[in-house]
Design a protein around this motif. Structure first.
Motif, PDB file in Angstrom:
ATOM      1  N   LEU A 100     -13.817   8.439   3.965  1.00  0.00           N
ATOM      2  CA  LEU A 100     -15.126   9.326   3.752  1.00  0.00           C
ATOM      3  C   LEU A 100     -14.986  10.539   3.348  1.00  0.00           C
ATOM      4  O   LEU A 100     -15.746  11.222   2.462  1.00  0.00           O
ATOM      5  N   LYS A 101     -14.143  11.408   3.889  1.00  0.00           N
ATOM      6  CA  LYS A 101     -13.761  12.866   3.568  1.00  0.00           C
ATOM      7  C   LYS A 101     -13.234  13.149   2.085  1.00  0.00           C
ATOM      8  O   LYS A 101     -13.306  14.016   1.636  1.00  0.00           O
ATOM      9  N   HIS A 102     -12.244  12.083   1.803  1.00  0.00           N
ATOM     10  CA  HIS A 102     -11.495  12.494   0.707  1.00  0.00           C
ATOM     11  C   HIS A 102     -11.338  11.334  -0.397  1.00  0.00           C
ATOM     12  O   HIS A 102     -10.775  11.504  -1.261  1.00  0.00           O
ATOM     13  N   GLY A 103     -12.209  10.298  -0.366  1.00  0.00           N
ATOM     14  CA  GLY A 103     -12.042   9.028  -1.089  1.00  0.00           C
ATOM     15  C   GLY A 103     -10.887   8.464  -1.195  1.00  0.00           C
ATOM     16  O   GLY A 103     -10.418   7.458  -2.244  1.00  0.00           O
ATOM     17  N   ILE A 104      -9.694   8.435  -0.176  1.00  0.00           N
ATOM     18  CA  ILE A 104      -8.561   7.825  -0.018  1.00  0.00           C
ATOM     19  C   ILE A 104      -8.809   6.310   0.435  1.00  0.00           C
ATOM     20  O   ILE A 104      -9.276   6.035   1.697  1.00  0.00           O
ATOM     21  N   ALA A 105      -8.253   5.416  -0.311  1.00  0.00           N
ATOM     22  CA  ALA A 105      -8.531   3.867   0.003  1.00  0.00           C
ATOM     23  C   ALA A 105      -6.944   3.124  -0.135  1.00  0.00           C
ATOM     24  O   ALA A 105      -6.078   3.913  -0.627  1.00  0.00           O
ATOM     25  N   LEU A 106      -7.008   2.146   0.448  1.00  0.00           N
ATOM     26  CA  LEU A 106      -5.683   1.420   0.287  1.00  0.00           C
ATOM     27  C   LEU A 106      -6.175   0.176  -0.758  1.00  0.00           C
ATOM     28  O   LEU A 106      -7.318  -0.431  -0.530  1.00  0.00           O
ATOM     29  N   VAL A 107      -5.259   0.100  -1.550  1.00  0.00           N
ATOM     30  CA  VAL A 107      -5.667  -1.016  -2.679  1.00  0.00           C
ATOM     31  C   VAL A 107      -5.694  -2.384  -2.173  1.00  0.00           C
ATOM     32  O   VAL A 107      -6.643  -3.113  -2.709  1.00  0.00           O
ATOM     33  N   ASN A 108      -4.993  -2.825  -1.398  1.00  0.00           N
ATOM     34  CA  ASN A 108      -4.886  -4.135  -0.977  1.00  0.00           C
ATOM     35  C   ASN A 108      -5.230  -4.318   0.661  1.00  0.00           C
ATOM     36  O   ASN A 108      -4.294  -4.559   1.543  1.00  0.00           O
ATOM     37  N   SER A 109      -6.435  -4.021   1.054  1.00  0.00           N
ATOM     38  CA  SER A 109      -6.837  -3.811   2.380  1.00  0.00           C
ATOM     39  C   SER A 109      -7.757  -4.872   2.758  1.00  0.00           C
ATOM     40  O   SER A 109      -8.541  -5.423   1.915  1.00  0.00           O
ATOM     41  N   PRO A 110      -7.370  -5.586   4.000  1.00  0.00           N
ATOM     42  CA  PRO A 110      -6.263  -5.122   4.684  1.00  0.00           C
ATOM     43  C   PRO A 110      -5.026  -5.670   4.235  1.00  0.00           C
ATOM     44  O   PRO A 110      -5.005  -6.746   3.439  1.00  0.00           O
ATOM     45  N   GLY A 111      -3.976  -5.076   4.113  1.00  0.00           N
ATOM     46  CA  GLY A 111      -2.474  -5.506   3.652  1.00  0.00           C
ATOM     47  C   GLY A 111      -2.037  -6.220   4.706  1.00  0.00           C
ATOM     48  O   GLY A 111      -2.162  -5.959   5.959  1.00  0.00           O
ATOM     49  N   MET A 115      -1.854   3.685  -1.590  1.00  0.00           N
ATOM     50  CA  MET A 115      -2.795   4.435  -1.467  1.00  0.00           C
ATOM     51  C   MET A 115      -3.253   4.749  -2.702  1.00  0.00           C
ATOM     52  O   MET A 115      -2.698   4.904  -3.767  1.00  0.00           O
ATOM     53  N   LEU A 116      -4.875   4.827  -2.949  1.00  0.00           N
ATOM     54  CA  LEU A 116      -5.425   5.010  -3.914  1.00  0.00           C
ATOM     55  C   LEU A 116      -6.532   6.296  -3.858  1.00  0.00           C
ATOM     56  O   LEU A 116      -7.048   6.379  -2.950  1.00  0.00           O
ATOM     57  N   ASN A 117      -6.412   7.164  -4.665  1.00  0.00           N
ATOM     58  CA  ASN A 117      -7.284   8.295  -4.806  1.00  0.00           C
ATOM     59  C   ASN A 117      -8.606   7.747  -5.525  1.00  0.00           C
ATOM     60  O   ASN A 117      -8.409   7.870  -6.802  1.00  0.00           O
ATOM     61  N   THR A 118      -9.833   7.739  -4.912  1.00  0.00           N
ATOM     62  CA  THR A 118     -11.007   7.163  -5.791  1.00  0.00           C
ATOM     63  C   THR A 118     -11.793   8.620  -6.008  1.00  0.00           C
ATOM     64  O   THR A 118     -12.998   8.297  -6.739  1.00  0.00           O
ATOM     65  N   SER A 119     -11.237   9.566  -5.562  1.00  0.00           N
ATOM     66  CA  SER A 119     -12.216  10.672  -5.775  1.00  0.00           C
ATOM     67  C   SER A 119     -11.889  11.511  -7.170  1.00  0.00           C
ATOM     68  O   SER A 119     -11.107  10.931  -7.884  1.00  0.00           O
ATOM     69  N   ASP A 120     -12.626  12.665  -7.262  1.00  0.00           N
ATOM     70  CA  ASP A 120     -12.477  13.217  -8.545  1.00  0.00           C
ATOM     71  C   ASP A 120     -11.468  14.529  -8.532  1.00  0.00           C
ATOM     72  O   ASP A 120     -11.638  15.171  -9.124  1.00  0.00           O
TER      73      ASP A 120
END
Length: 153
Positions: free
Chosen positions: A77-88, A102-107
């Motif tokens: 929510l705060k930083h746009g940080i996701a896990l690519v294969n969620s749930p792993g 980890m994946l940064n989806t933010s700008d």
């Protein structure tokens, strides 16, 4: 709440000062995993960048269980940080180091620091199926209706 024993080993070169996974509240389903970089330096994820983040841990998961690695909602929510294969999924017979993709989806760039809580792990039972090829399947009200077929909202 039921409990099982989960054996954890620190891998060579990991920082023993980094906390082992733990549940932050009595009702938590997930135990927090922390970044554990061998060089203690961390990494910066540029926008749209992904990286495998080491935890410094290997697990001995009891037969009949798996460990699911899931994102932390605050990072999402705060930083746009996701896990690519969620749930792993960490299979019960895997004995290597646990890593979190980890994946940064933010700008904006995001720093993953040594010791940061990066994901959560959930221990879950596993049921294996026997697969039987058939010529037809039983009917249901939904039938073959796929994505979005049950309506909106």
């Amino acid at each position: 709440m039921d409990t099982i024993a989960l054996k954890i080993m620190r891998v060579a070169g990991s920082d023993p000062a980094i906390a082992l996974p733990r549940y932050e509240t009595d009702g938590a389903a997930g135990a927090d995993l922390r970044a554990n970089f061998p060089d203690r330096q961390g990494v910066t994820l540029a926008p749209a960048m992904r990286a495998l983040i080491p935890t410094g841990l290997a697990l001995s998961i009891p037969h009949g269980f798996e460990v699911q690695v899931r994102p932390r909602s605050g990072l999402a929510l705060k930083h746009g940080i996701a896990l690519v294969n969620s749930p792993g999924t960490i299979d019960g017979d895997y004995r290597g180091q646990v890593g979190v993709i980890m994946l940064n989806t933010s700008d904006q760039a995001f720093d993953i620091t040594h010791g940061m809580r990066i994901a959560q792990m959930v221990v879950a039972p596993v049921v294996q199926a026997t697969f039987q090829q058939v010529e037809t399947l039983d009917d249901t009200a939904r039938g073959a209706g796929g994505f979005g077929s049950t309506g909106r909202g």
